[in-house]
Design a protein around this motif. Structure first.
Motif, PDB file in Angstrom:
ATOM      1  N   THR A 158     -36.808 -29.311  13.835  1.00 32.36           N
ATOM      2  CA  THR A 158     -35.981 -28.532  12.905  1.00 32.36           C
ATOM      3  C   THR A 158     -36.369 -28.832  11.464  1.00 32.36           C
ATOM      4  OG1 THR A 158     -34.206 -28.659  14.513  1.00 32.36           O
ATOM      5  CG2 THR A 158     -33.588 -27.976  12.303  1.00 32.36           C
TER       6      THR A 158
ATOM      7  N   GLY B 234     -34.556 -35.005  18.048  1.00 29.56           N
ATOM      8  CA  GLY B 234     -34.733 -35.907  16.918  1.00 29.56           C
ATOM      9  C   GLY B 234     -36.177 -36.133  16.525  1.00 29.56           C
ATOM     10  N   ALA B 235     -37.114 -35.421  17.149  1.00 28.96           N
ATOM     11  CA  ALA B 235     -38.536 -35.637  16.852  1.00 28.96           C
ATOM     12  C   ALA B 235     -38.927 -35.085  15.484  1.00 28.96           C
ATOM     13  CB  ALA B 235     -39.405 -34.988  17.930  1.00 28.96           C
TER      14      ALA B 235
END
Ligand SMILES: Nc1ncnc2c1ncn2[C@@H]1O[C@H](COP(=O)(O)OP(=O)(O)OP(=O)(O)O)[C@@H](O)[C@H]1O
Length: 349
Positions: free
Chosen positions: A39, A35-36
């Motif tokens: 992507t 979730g950082a």
């Protein structure tokens, strides 16, 4: 020509704010917890997600600069390898590699000849006619890499390129990938969860948490001075270069280690800080790797205490608070470190 990206993207309550510069020939690893925003960053560079603000450019060639400029994926000089490779199942290995060239306007004969040359480079000559289904994970990975490199991209995006491989294959494919990246003259961004991939393959690490850079620098520098708990966990890996002769590895920076499986020539050896035991006196009947160390620093983390020890070899050890109390750990103290040969990972470098 350095790739210069200021990625500003808002997705619901998440905000990515990431500056990236990648020089020709440089391999940058982008790391971060789930979730950082890794992507999101890759999709923006690839032209699959427009920026909200900021810009992506290669010298004066602008790929994205809202609100005016947005160049779609197929108009960017990119090579992409995703975790699952996304090979076309109905095409042979050769046709898969030729596809990227055809899509960029190369005629059929030239595309096939170039594709064939790339498959040779990757050691895949005999698999050219096979469909992806009949290739091993390592072979499919090489086809995907050949397809990405065949177009001579300015930017190579590797998104978890080794994640789909089993542990045994990963060692070999990682070493091969390293050799191909060393020859590649464009810029590479490697997105990975695996600190070992990043430490071994990248010239520089960019670590993000919550959409922001928390640390940026060469792997060795970050390993010596991690600034957040996440980074400390991530780079908390003892990693050395050395030369193997049977079960003995002479380390480049001094000291030697005994490994379980014989090897020969240049290798990397790695073990986690939890594999180290510390003693006040030299232990008897202990594992074959036993050496004197001096405590350099002692840092408290959430559940363990990380101890930096001067050697050779110098190392990180994670010990329990109870062990800290028993040993009365303090900087300057002389101790003995032990490490089982079976805890050491060895792979060719
Ligand atoms: N389509 C979307 N709409 C709203 N928020 C999104 C969307 N896609 C992703 N996000 C949010 O953006 C943030 C970053 O997601 P991203 O997938 O880039 O992280 P990541 O670093 O790649 O994580 P992982 O390692 O789990 O793949 C997350 O908080 C996620 O919930």
């Amino acid at each position: 020509m350095t790739l210069d990206a200021k990625l500003r993207i808002t997705r619901g309550s998440f905000e990515l704010d990431l500056e990236l510069a990648i020089a020709p020939g440089e391999v940058v690893a982008l790391l971060g917890p789930n979730g950082a925003g890794k992507t999101t960053a890759v999709r923006a560079l690839a032209g699959l997600l427009p920026l909200s603000r900021g810009r992506i450019r290669l010298d004066d060639d602008v790929w994205d600069e809202p609100p005016k400029i947005f160049r779609p994926a197929d108009k960017r000089p990119l090579g992409v390898v995703f975790q699952d490779y996304l090979l076309f199942s109905h095409l042979s290995a050769l046709e898969n590699v030729a596809f990227g060239l055809r899509a960029r306007g190369t005629d059929r004969t030239t595309a096939r000849a170039e594709a064939s040359r790339w498959l040779d480079t990757m050691g895949l000559t005999e698999y050219a006619r096979q469909r992806p289904r009949s290739l091993s994970g390592g072979q499919a990975q090489r086809v995907a890499l050949a397809r990405a490199l065949a177009t001579r991209p300015e930017l190579l995006l590797l998104d978890e390129p080794l994640a789909a491989l089993d542990a045994g294959t990963t060692l070999r494919v990682r070493a091969e990938l390293g050799q191909h990246l060393a020859r590649f003259e464009g810029r590479t961004l490697l997105v990975t969860h695996d600190p070992l991939d990043a430490m071994v393959l990248a010239d520089r690490l960019v670590i993000i948490e919550n959409g922001r850079v928390v640390q940026d620098g060469p792997p060795g520098e970050i390993a010596r001075r991690p600034r957040t708990d996440y980074v400390a966990q991530l780079v908390g890996l003892n990693l050395y270069r050395g030369s193997a002769d049977g079960t003995t590895v002479a380390l480049a920076d001094g000291g030697s280690l005994t490994i379980a499986e014989p090897a020969l020539g240049p290798v990397h050896v790695a073990f986690p800080p939890t594999a180290i035991s510390l003693y006040a006196e030299r232990p008897s009947g202990s594992p074959r790797n036993t050496w004197p160390v001096t405590v350099s620093t002692v840092e408290q983390h959430a559940h363990t205490v990380r101890v930096r020890l001067d050697g050779p070899p110098t190392l990180l050890a994670d010990v329990t608070p109870a062990a800290v109390a028993d040993l009365r750990l303090q900087p300057g103290q002389a101790l003995w470190a032990t490490l089982k040969a079976t805890e050491i990972q060895t792979y060719p470098s």
